[in-house]
Scaffold this active site. Structure first.
Site, PDB file in Angstrom:
ATOM      1  N   HIS A 106       0.844  -1.190   0.000  1.00 51.06           N
ATOM      2  CA  HIS A 106       0.000   0.000   0.000  1.00 51.06           C
ATOM      3  C   HIS A 106       0.886   1.249   0.000  1.00 51.06           C
ATOM      4  O   HIS A 106       1.842   1.330   0.771  1.00 51.06           O
ATOM      5  CB  HIS A 106      -0.907   0.036   1.233  1.00 51.06           C
ATOM      6  CG  HIS A 106      -1.849  -1.124   1.331  1.00 51.06           C
ATOM      7  ND1 HIS A 106      -1.466  -2.350   1.829  1.00 51.06           N
ATOM      8  CD2 HIS A 106      -3.161  -1.231   0.995  1.00 51.06           C
ATOM      9  CE1 HIS A 106      -2.506  -3.175   1.798  1.00 51.06           C
ATOM     10  NE2 HIS A 106      -3.543  -2.524   1.299  1.00 51.06           N
ATOM     11  N   LYS A 133      -1.312  -8.038  -4.114  1.00 53.68           N
ATOM     12  CA  LYS A 133      -2.182  -6.864  -4.044  1.00 53.68           C
ATOM     13  C   LYS A 133      -1.303  -5.616  -4.022  1.00 53.68           C
ATOM     14  O   LYS A 133      -0.460  -5.455  -3.135  1.00 53.68           O
ATOM     15  CB  LYS A 133      -3.046  -6.937  -2.785  1.00 53.68           C
ATOM     16  CG  LYS A 133      -3.947  -5.738  -2.542  1.00 53.68           C
ATOM     17  CD  LYS A 133      -4.683  -5.941  -1.214  1.00 53.68           C
ATOM     18  CE  LYS A 133      -5.459  -4.716  -0.792  1.00 53.68           C
ATOM     19  NZ  LYS A 133      -6.043  -4.888   0.567  1.00 53.68           N
TER      20      LYS A 133
END
Length: 660
Positions: A106, A133
């Site tokens: 992230h 991700k």
């Protein structure tokens, strides 16, 4: 799929929400859950759940994630920043419990260059990420393009990449179009887990529109014709009266009843119970000139060796419909090994390489001579099942050695049914070290059956199992298109087609069963993955497994093509024709079919559903079932030229399918 982020909720609130969702991320660092709550939540849910817990210096995240893994989490999300020791610990737990590991990155400040993000993608893979991700923050449309470019470097279904922020909002939907297995949404704007997150309702409307998912509970399955046909024949041969419960009619089962009556047995059907008074079979006990076996290839092959024992004179065997075009592969050689002679009336239209085969009608002449023989199993198990049924009746010991065996489970169904009627034999399986370690039937290289002669069949009472091959279409429909519950199946069954459970789990479907081994099986949509399957032992599954592969993103590889060439049709060509017409890439290389699929959500998001239109059934019941299931994901109606041929194995299939 659409994964709903859940935070700031207690157990009861989460449990109330889950039935309305197709997938959920549980923010364990933001939900008030005790250890026992985690056990209950991840242990009981049929909805695919992601366990995630952000790291901090005083965080108990490793322990919490590990507990969720042990409880049954389908996914666990571990940040790239996790210490190496934590990464190894979680990775090992995922391997042990079958949880998919997501390694996530992230960036809340911006979007790094493509080169930086590619290096992060590679690191995440090397850190054990089965799914990676990558989430950045977008300040302009160009940032979304950088993130979107990552999908070119990842296998379908293995990357979830999008950007946060209002500018990044479109990238969350674009992720699904580019092949992400799921994207994230929130319950309401107030509960957004990150800036720019769509609500579930918004995402559903954008992706699914008016598409209708299937939902069906308590779908009862018919009886297994593999068990029913064997039991009906054995009961007809027995002394005394047998009661077979759990029976459901179909074309092949009705043919078995007709054969039993032709042998001289008395048969009545009372509801779902067949009552059969047998003939007390012994060598030479029948005066029979002709026997009709309907359209059942198994019944034909099982009866050929039995007729050589029961009748002192040659018997003409006839069939109907597609059976007349199907060769009895290797029949001459297998029967000759025990003295049986076959006299086909015609081998018309047979190519030179198939001259060794024969077709119905034909005459069978005995006697069957006991002894030892080495026979090939490449052509299937059905004639061998007939030998195992016939050899116990003649005097003398026999050994049947089968090299290159196929459809091994069906042979053990034969042995199991014969045992119920008082027939005893022993068996041994051969294979290399891998086989000895795994006991995987696909690795078995040889089978020895030792049969004592002079035995007689005795009446028996037992229940016929429900049919796994009939259940396969409904299980696959649930895995791709929604939520289905089937009843009556036994998960300890010897049926070869129980392999559909292993294939579905390998593909990532969400399955559960209460009150094992015969409780209802519940299957629900989950992100699917490509798979590899060897169907040499269960060729009837091939059409349904091919449809499953069409909705698994990437290349799935299925072995067993050669077993399909002489089913009700050339089933391999029929499957290939069906998929190509529907727009699904498929190739065949010798015994392997490769199917390039795309997940249902990506198909919907990009408008690439399967193509509707007029399709040929090839008078094959398995093809009709596959076409019906495929039609659930088609862009227009799929019109099948003949749906009535399902009566061969499952007369009520179309009626039951409508309930989806």
């Amino acid at each position: 799929m659409i994964c709903t982020s859940i935070q700031n909720k207690e157990l009861s609130e989460i449990q109330e929400l889950l039935p309305q969702l197709e997938m959920a991320e549980i923010r364990l660092d933001r939900c008030a859950l005790e250890d026992e709550d985690i056990d209950v939540l991840f242990g009981d849910s049929d909805v695919p759940l992601i366990a995630t817990c952000r790291l901090s210096e005083e965080s108990q995240a490793p322990e919490i994630l590990e507990r969720a893994i042990k409880a049954g989490a389908k996914y666990v999300d571990l940040e790239m920043e996790a210490p190496a020791a934590v990464g190894r610990r979680i990775r090992e737990a995922c391997r042990e419990y079958g949880t998919v590991l997501i390694r996530s990155y992230h960036n809340f400040d911006g979007t790094p260059s493509r080169e930086v993000l590619l290096s992060i993608l590679e690191r995440a893979r090397s850190f054990g990420g089965e799914v990676v991700k990558i989430v950045t923050t977008a300040s302009e449309e160009a940032d979304n393009a950088v993130v979107a470019s990552l999908y070119k470097e990842a296998d379908p279904g293995t990357l979830v990449a999008f950007a946060m922020g209002e500018a990044g909002r479109p990238s969350r939907l674009e992720a699904l179009k580019l092949g992400a297995p799921f994207t994230y949404a929130c319950l309401s704007p107030e509960e957004a887990a990150a800036p720019g997150q769509w609500t579930v309702e918004e995402m559903q409307q954008a992706v699914y529109g008016s598409f209708r998912f299937v939902k069906a509970g308590e779908m009862p399955m018919p009886s297994s014709k593999s068990f029913a046909q064997r039991a009906i024949v054995a009961a007809a041969l027995a002394s005394g009266t047998s009661h077979l419960s759990g029976y459901s009619p179909c074309g092949d089962n009705e043919s078995a009843i007709s054969v039993a009556r032709a042998l001289g047995a008395q048969v009545s059907v009372e509801g779902n119970i067949i009552v059969i008074t047998g003939i007390g079979a012994a060598p030479g006990c029948l005066s029979l000139s002709e026997l009709h076996t309907g359209e059942s290839g198994f019944l034909t092959r099982m009866m050929i060796p039995l007729l050589a024992v029961l009748s002192p004179e040659p018997v003409r065997v006839t069939g109907e419909k597609t059976l007349l075009e199907r060769p009895l592969s290797d029949a001459h050689d297998i029967m000759a090994a025990y003295g049986i002679r076959l006299f086909p009336e015609s081998n018309k239209n047979v190519s030179d390489e198939r001259k060794a085969d024969c077709y119905l009608p034909l005459k069978v002449a005995g006697p069957l001579i006991p002894g030892r023989a080495d026979i090939s199993g490449k052509g299937g198990s059905q004639l061998i099942s007939g030998l195992l049924a016939a050899l116990p009746l003649v005097d003398g010991k026999s050994t049947v050695y089968v090299h290159d065996p196929r459809s091994i489970p069906y042979l053990f169904i034969t042995v199991d049914v014969l045992k119920k009627f008082g027939i005893r034999m022993s068996s041994e399986m051969e294979g290399d070290d891998d086989f000895l370690e795994t006991q995987d039937w696909s690795l078995c290289t040889g089978l020895n059956f030792h049969v004592r002669g002079g035995q007689r069949y005795k009446a028996a009472d037992f229940s016929i199992e429900a049919d796994w091959s009939g259940a396969a279409p409904f299980l696959v429909a649930g895995a791709i298109f929604g939520d289905v519950e089937v009843t009556g199946l036994d998960t300890t069954s010897l049926q070869a087609d129980i392999s559909i459970m292993d294939i579905l789990m390998q593909a990532g479907a969400s399955m559960s069963q209460l009150d094992e081994p015969t409780g209802s099986i519940h299957i629900k949509r989950a992100p699917l993955s490509p798979f590899e399957a060897d169907l040499n032992n269960c060729p009837d599954l091939f059409p349904m497994v091919a449809v499953l592969a069409a909705f698994c993103p990437g290349d799935s590889h299925i072995l067993g093509v050669q077993r399909l060439r002489h089913k009700e049709t050339d089933r391999a060509s029929a499957i290939q024709e069906m998929l190509l017409q529907m727009g699904v890439p498929v190739t065949i290389d010798d015994d392997e079919m490769t199917i390039t699929g795309m997940g249902l959500t990506q198909r919907l998001a990009t408008g690439q559903l399967l193509k509707g239109g007029h399709y040929a059934s090839h008078a094959d019941h398995r093809m009709v079932m596959a076409l019906q299931v495929a039609s659930l994901g088609a862009d227009s109606p799929v019109v099948i030229d003949d749906v009535t041929c399902v009566a061969k194995s499952f007369p009520h299939f179309n009626e039951l399918f409508e309930k989806l």
